[in-house]
Design a protein around this motif. Sequence first.
Motif, PDB file in Angstrom:
ATOM      1  N   THR A 188      -4.267  13.927 -41.481  1.00  0.00           N
ATOM      2  CA  THR A 188      -4.374  15.374 -41.576  1.00  0.00           C
ATOM      3  C   THR A 188      -5.687  15.820 -40.956  1.00  0.00           C
ATOM      4  O   THR A 188      -6.749  15.327 -41.322  1.00  0.00           O
ATOM      5  CB  THR A 188      -4.320  15.852 -43.043  1.00  0.00           C
ATOM      6  OG1 THR A 188      -3.089  15.425 -43.632  1.00  0.00           O
ATOM      7  CG2 THR A 188      -4.426  17.374 -43.131  1.00  0.00           C
ATOM      8  N   GLY A 190      -8.852  17.976 -40.453  1.00  0.00           N
ATOM      9  CA  GLY A 190      -9.638  18.731 -41.421  1.00  0.00           C
ATOM     10  C   GLY A 190     -10.902  19.306 -40.825  1.00  0.00           C
ATOM     11  O   GLY A 190     -11.217  19.142 -39.642  1.00  0.00           O
ATOM     12  N   ARG A 231      -7.913  24.806 -39.306  1.00  0.00           N
ATOM     13  CA  ARG A 231      -8.328  23.509 -39.840  1.00  0.00           C
ATOM     14  C   ARG A 231      -9.831  23.264 -39.679  1.00  0.00           C
ATOM     15  O   ARG A 231     -10.381  22.341 -40.273  1.00  0.00           O
ATOM     16  CB  ARG A 231      -7.556  22.391 -39.143  1.00  0.00           C
ATOM     17  CG  ARG A 231      -6.051  22.457 -39.364  1.00  0.00           C
ATOM     18  CD  ARG A 231      -5.660  22.181 -40.814  1.00  0.00           C
ATOM     19  NE  ARG A 231      -4.213  22.158 -40.943  1.00  0.00           N
ATOM     20  CZ  ARG A 231      -3.448  21.103 -40.690  1.00  0.00           C
ATOM     21  NH1 ARG A 231      -4.015  19.963 -40.293  1.00  0.00           N
ATOM     22  NH2 ARG A 231      -2.138  21.164 -40.831  1.00  0.00           N
TER      23      ARG A 231
END
Length: 312
Positions: A188, A190, A231
């Motif tokens: 993911t 970030g 993000r």
Amino acid sequence: MSGNGPALSRAEFDALFEAVRTRGDRDRDRDRVDRGAWNRVTADHVRRAMAEVRSGTVVPTALPWNTRPDPDNPRPALHHMTDLGDVERPEPAAHKDFIAVDYHGRGVTHLDALSHIAYRGRLYGGRTAREVVDAGGARFGAVSELGPLVTRGVLLDLPAVLGVPWLEPGRAVHAPEVAAAERALGVTVGEGDAVLLRTGHVRRRTELGPWDSGAVSAGFHVDAVPLLAERGVVLLGSDGDSDVRPSPVAGVHSPVHVLAVTAMGVPLLDNLDLEALSAATAQAGRYAFLLVVAPLNIPGGTGSPVTPVAVL
């Protein structure tokens, strides 16, 4: 999905620019505006990146210095010897060489600094480009102000996800595909991350030969940029130059460059060789790693040749 669309009007693109620029303005450290998004990388981000190192595998991601003219390298890098051990006396013999490069193109792995891209005459932070960039170099947004970056890198390996050797030139990568790649790769993106997009460009070039990648190449569609902005990415890179080409925005030949560099203050890595990193991440079964980017200290420079290094 195929092709570089959907197309955006200039008005639609300008609205997108304003949307991601607002995020950039919110996150910017006005005391160090020349560093843009890199201001947000803290010691905690560095420690988090160091925690990704497990095997100690080191993977450089730069192309070889390319002195051969090709359709994608019309201004080749220069390299010649200046001393073959017959100039200095006495011992030892010294071998010396000269290098030079017009690196903002398709043939050299390089970093784009914040002074590299202006939109409607303005750089990141709203500076008027003609007031701060001239024949002497950049007095704002120079690569010398960026310094080195150590942070977590994330490889979005689209050919691996899709089960193809490469994305064909002109193929756009959209926001839903970024999210799908995260799920497929178990990673993911970030805050503080560097995102590297592999399209398989280098493999295709190796197997099929060079082409004019400035005219047609795979890369991000502009619709992927808001997701990356949300993000909190601080660096964007690709084995192309991040932009899908032809551009889907009429009158803007490098819209992802505009959104990343000028609106968000996110430097770009262009022309990476991600083939070894693709193999290493697949073998490790993980797609996050420590990434080190150390550009040359060039006062006034709009970027720098660079060898980014991933450590798994």
